[in-house]
Design an enzyme around this catalytic site. Sequence first.
Site, PDB file in Angstrom:
ATOM      1  N   GLY A 118     -39.645  48.959  70.858  1.00  0.00           N
ATOM      2  CA  GLY A 118     -40.234  49.491  72.241  1.00  0.00           C
ATOM      3  C   GLY A 118     -39.947  48.432  73.207  1.00  0.00           C
ATOM      4  O   GLY A 118     -40.268  48.647  74.534  1.00  0.00           O
ATOM      5  N   CYS A 119     -39.474  47.172  73.119  1.00  0.00           N
ATOM      6  CA  CYS A 119     -39.617  46.192  73.910  1.00  0.00           C
ATOM      7  C   CYS A 119     -37.959  46.060  74.236  1.00  0.00           C
ATOM      8  O   CYS A 119     -37.037  46.382  73.844  1.00  0.00           O
ATOM      9  CB  CYS A 119     -40.131  44.895  73.507  1.00  0.00           C
ATOM     10  SG  CYS A 119     -38.962  43.956  72.249  1.00  0.00           S
TER      11      CYS A 119
END
Length: 271
Positions: A118-119
């Site tokens: 998710g980064c």
Amino acid sequence: MAETDSADFNADPIEASEFSYRELASDAPAASAALASETALAISYNGINQAVMMVSPGNLEDFIRGFSLTNEIVTGPEQIYDISITAGEESHTAEVEIASRNFWALKNSRRQMAGTTGCGICGVEAIDQALPQLVALEASPLPALALFSELRQKVNAAQQVARSSGALHAALYLDDSGKVVLCREDIGRHNALDKLIGAMLHQQVDSQSGMVVMTSRCSLELIHKAVRAKIATLVTLSAPTALTVQWARRYRLNLIHVPHHSPPRVYSPAP
């Protein structure tokens, strides 16, 4: 027929299953054909699940040894202490015991991968995995032209299961005399090479001698696996891409393509 006899030519061969069929828009009676087998293989290291993949159910211990090496889970066969395989109806599970230091490195790698979920750096991590830094090989002499005589016939003779069922790639090891010593088949070309590398490790074959032959096209991942396994010469029966040639030259892997009706073409080292 080309000679391919060996004490361990294709140990634990893949079984093919017979299936009936009818020709479309034909009044011909039902017939049958042998089809290649396929299974889901789940691999865990020291009790932690690592990967699930579709493979052909033969020479699975060889596959696990090669997969472990070419995915940098281990750096040598002595770091694999035990392999236990359990067969189910449509799947296999493999419990692999590896050295503690390799296991901790694997766990740390898994934590790093989980931490990027998710980064913004996830894409960079994926690119690093697809285009890894490798250790260059020692330059090795090219095989003699005579060793390529009747190469395709040798490959066809070695592919015992593919002759009856099709749908299988093969990876073969030929010694310095051009004799086929090992052959491993699988539905996936990467799996076939991992199986062959595992067999070579188990039998302590000198990867700097002889050559490895692949029936498939030469993908970049095959270059990665060959370099990590310290294979001196990789021969493919289908043409390489520009990127695979660049990487083979960068890491000093001898890369040769054998066309159907032309002499072998040496792409690496650069002419």
